[in-house]
Structures are given as C-alpha cells and as structure tokens.
Write an enzyme that holds these catalytic residues in place. Sequence first.
Site, PDB file in Angstrom:
ATOM      1  CG  ASP A  36      -6.303  -0.668  10.208  1.00 10.37           C
ATOM      2  OD1 ASP A  36      -5.062  -0.470  10.239  1.00 10.37           O
ATOM      3  OD2 ASP A  36      -6.972  -0.579   9.170  1.00 10.37           O
ATOM      4  CD  GLN A  82      -1.753  -2.244   1.901  1.00 12.75           C
ATOM      5  OE1 GLN A  82      -0.597  -2.685   1.923  1.00 12.75           O
ATOM      6  NE2 GLN A  82      -2.750  -2.857   2.511  1.00 12.75           N
TER       7      GLN A  82
HETATM    8  O1  MRU Z   1      -5.432  -3.481   5.011  1.00 16.79           O
HETATM    9  P1  MRU Z   1      -5.697  -2.008   4.822  1.00 16.79           P
HETATM   10  O2  MRU Z   1      -5.029  -1.432   3.609  1.00 16.79           O
HETATM   11  O3  MRU Z   1      -7.172  -1.696   4.903  1.00 16.79           O
HETATM   12  O4  MRU Z   1      -5.033  -1.362   6.093  1.00 16.79           O
HETATM   13  C1  MRU Z   1      -5.002   0.030   6.271  1.00 16.79           C
HETATM   14  C2  MRU Z   1      -3.970   0.409   7.236  1.00 16.79           C
HETATM   15  O5  MRU Z   1      -3.515  -0.351   8.036  1.00 16.79           O
HETATM   16  C3  MRU Z   1      -3.548   1.799   7.179  1.00 16.79           C
HETATM   17  O6  MRU Z   1      -2.191   1.878   7.257  1.00 16.79           O
HETATM   18  C4  MRU Z   1      -4.076   2.633   8.243  1.00 16.79           C
HETATM   19  O7  MRU Z   1      -3.174   3.104   9.102  1.00 16.79           O
HETATM   20  C5  MRU Z   1      -5.344   2.530   8.827  1.00 16.79           C
HETATM   21  S1  MRU Z   1      -6.467   3.424   7.870  1.00 16.79           S
HETATM   22  C6  MRU Z   1      -6.153   5.102   8.134  1.00 16.79           C
END
Ligand code: MRU
Length: 363
Positions: A240, A199
């Site tokens: 999250d 990501q």
């Molecule tokens: O698995 P994802 O891409 O949904 O996870 C997202 C994350 O972990 C982000 O880095 C994040 O910090 C949380 S959303 C602002």
Amino acid sequence: MKVGTDHYRSIWLEGGAVRIIDQTRLPHEFVVVTLDTLEQAATSIRDMWVRGAPLIGATAAYGVAIAMRADASDAGLARAHDVLIETRPTAVNLRWALEEMAAFLGPVAPEDRAAAAMERAGQIADEDVAINAAIGEHGLTVIRQIAARKGGPVNILTHCNAGWLATVDWGTATAPIYKAHQAGIPLHVWVDETRPRNQGAHLTAWEMAGNGISHRLIVDNAGGHLMQHGQVDMVIVGTDRTTARGDVCNKIGTYLKALAAHDNGVPFYVALPSPTIDWRVQDGVREIPIEERSGDEVSFVQGKLTDGTVTRLRISPEATLATNPAFDVTPARLVTGLITERGIAPATAAGLAAMFPDRVVGR
Ligand code: MRU
C-alpha cells in the site's frame, strides 16, 4: 480478468457512468454500483466497496472527474481533493492520484474540466493496467526460474488481496501468477485468509477459482508451518506504500510472513507499482500512518449460512473490545526483491533510485 465468461475491470466507464464492483458483497454476490457523486466516490473508498492501493487511486481520480461535473471551479477542485484525501490514510496511491489530477486540471479552463478530468482518470486507469501487466512479466521470470530448478508445481503464498480487484486489472502480486498460469507453468497458490476482513478468503480465493488457478485457503497462522516443511517456494505480496529505502507497508500480518520467510530461506517478493512508492518517506515504521479501523471488524465475521443467507456473526464476548491496526511495515532487509514495472529492484534506497532516477525526490 474473468467473471464467468465475461472480462471485467474493477472500475470502468459505461455510457458516461462510472461503475465499480461492490467488493464488500463478494464472494457471495456480484453487485455493480454506479458512482454519481463525489460523496458516493468517497464512501466507496472509505467503506471499502473498492479497496487495494491502485484501485483506491483510480477511484479517487474518477471521483475528482465526477465532482467536476457538479462544480468545476477552483473551489470545487479543492473540495474534491479535501473530501477524497480523508477517506483512507495508508495507501499512498490516493495522494498520488489526487496530486496528478490537481496538477493536470489546474491549468485547464473550468468549462473544459469535466471532460478533461474524465479523460485523465481513464488514462490513470489504463496506466495501472499496463504497469501491472509489466509487473506480471518481470515476476514471471522468477516463477519460471523456480519452476525450472524445482521441476514440479511452484508453491506461492500470498497475503490479503493484491489481485485484479485491488487494481484496475491483473493485480500486482497476482499478475505474475496469472502470467505464469497463462504460460502453462504449473503452480499452486496458498491463500492467506487475512483476518479481520478476510480479503484472502473473500476476494483472492474468488479470483483464483474464477481463473482456474490451483489454490488452497489457509489460516493466517499456517504460513510459517508450511514454510518449515518446504511447501512454499516463494511469497509474493502487494503493498500500500513503500518507502524510498524499500520498507514495505502492506496488510496487517505481512510482516510476520516476511519474518517466517526469512527464517526459512523462502524468497519474499513484493509487487510494487511505481505510484505506490512514497519518495518522501524513508523509515516506514516511524513515518507511515497506519489506518486504525473499527474493532467490529475483529469482533464480527461475515459469511453465508447454509440456508444461503449472507450475515455477520459476533465471535467474541460483547464486553470485549478489539484493536484493529489495518497495516504493518516489513523492513526492507526482509524483502528479497521489489517487482516493479521496470524490473526487479533490490529493496534499498540505491536500488529504487537506480530503477526510477526520474522519480526520486530529495527530502
Ligand atoms: O485494506 P485494503 O484491502 O485496501 O488493503 C489492500 C492490501 O493491503 C493489499 O494486500 C495490497 O497488497 C495492496 S493493494 C495491491
């Protein structure tokens, strides 16, 4: 934020249709998708066309609204909840948004639910934008202080994508970065690639490039080395799910960054919108469900060949199986501060309760 010269949110209404950006296609292709059915909304979350805790919450809210168009009965409302809650287990914004929608729609007559649901989903999206803008202002004060002390560009390391693509707009971890950039503070961002789904490489780097922010992509293992050599002034990550005592669950690898930051005296901040606080849990390591995703995400990488073809490539022997925990938990003791929409809270139960006395719940 900007895509080319146009301003986009990551989810929006257009002529009554709910539109999203298919994030699995970025950075090589920019594809807008329309969500027409509850099942499509669920798939968009499960298969990570949309991802990031706040955007998962907003998409779930719109998913309920889409479901109400087809069946606005109490059974339809319950079904929408049951289908959407199963999509991804870790980001608590999903549960939060579904509970908001259920509490709001419960007393509304079925014939009025579709319109009311769409309006409430729009409010949830707008609230997310306002929350992240406020996080940006509070985080900006920290960046400003470091810039004043240091006198040169502020080097910020971030992990995964807690950018505008992970939210409705601004991002959480990136909001202070965008605000500082707009305020003319010189800064530079170290973008962790964030294996296995990359990501950072696919999304955060695309955001930084699109908004003219100086950045470099680094492998996930480079952060500790850069910190030892004074090349990181602060870390800002998203989350999250954060527990009532300040344990932070975020993308796998965040914990190792926090350990390295602690060992090197680098401030480690977490950008935390209040819907991401799970007031019902305390001990993040033991109580937060960690999503296990397909081992294929580890065994394959997605990228663009020199002839322009976007493809997946296997990087390990076919006989080798992979394990893929998608998140980890950083204990509160490693967190310098939680940048919320109301200000910067210490990562403690007392700190969060003092910041959100109206939200804290007993166990
Ligand atoms: O698995 P994802 O891409 O949904 O996870 C997202 C994350 O972990 C982000 O880095 C994040 O910090 C949380 S959303 C602002």
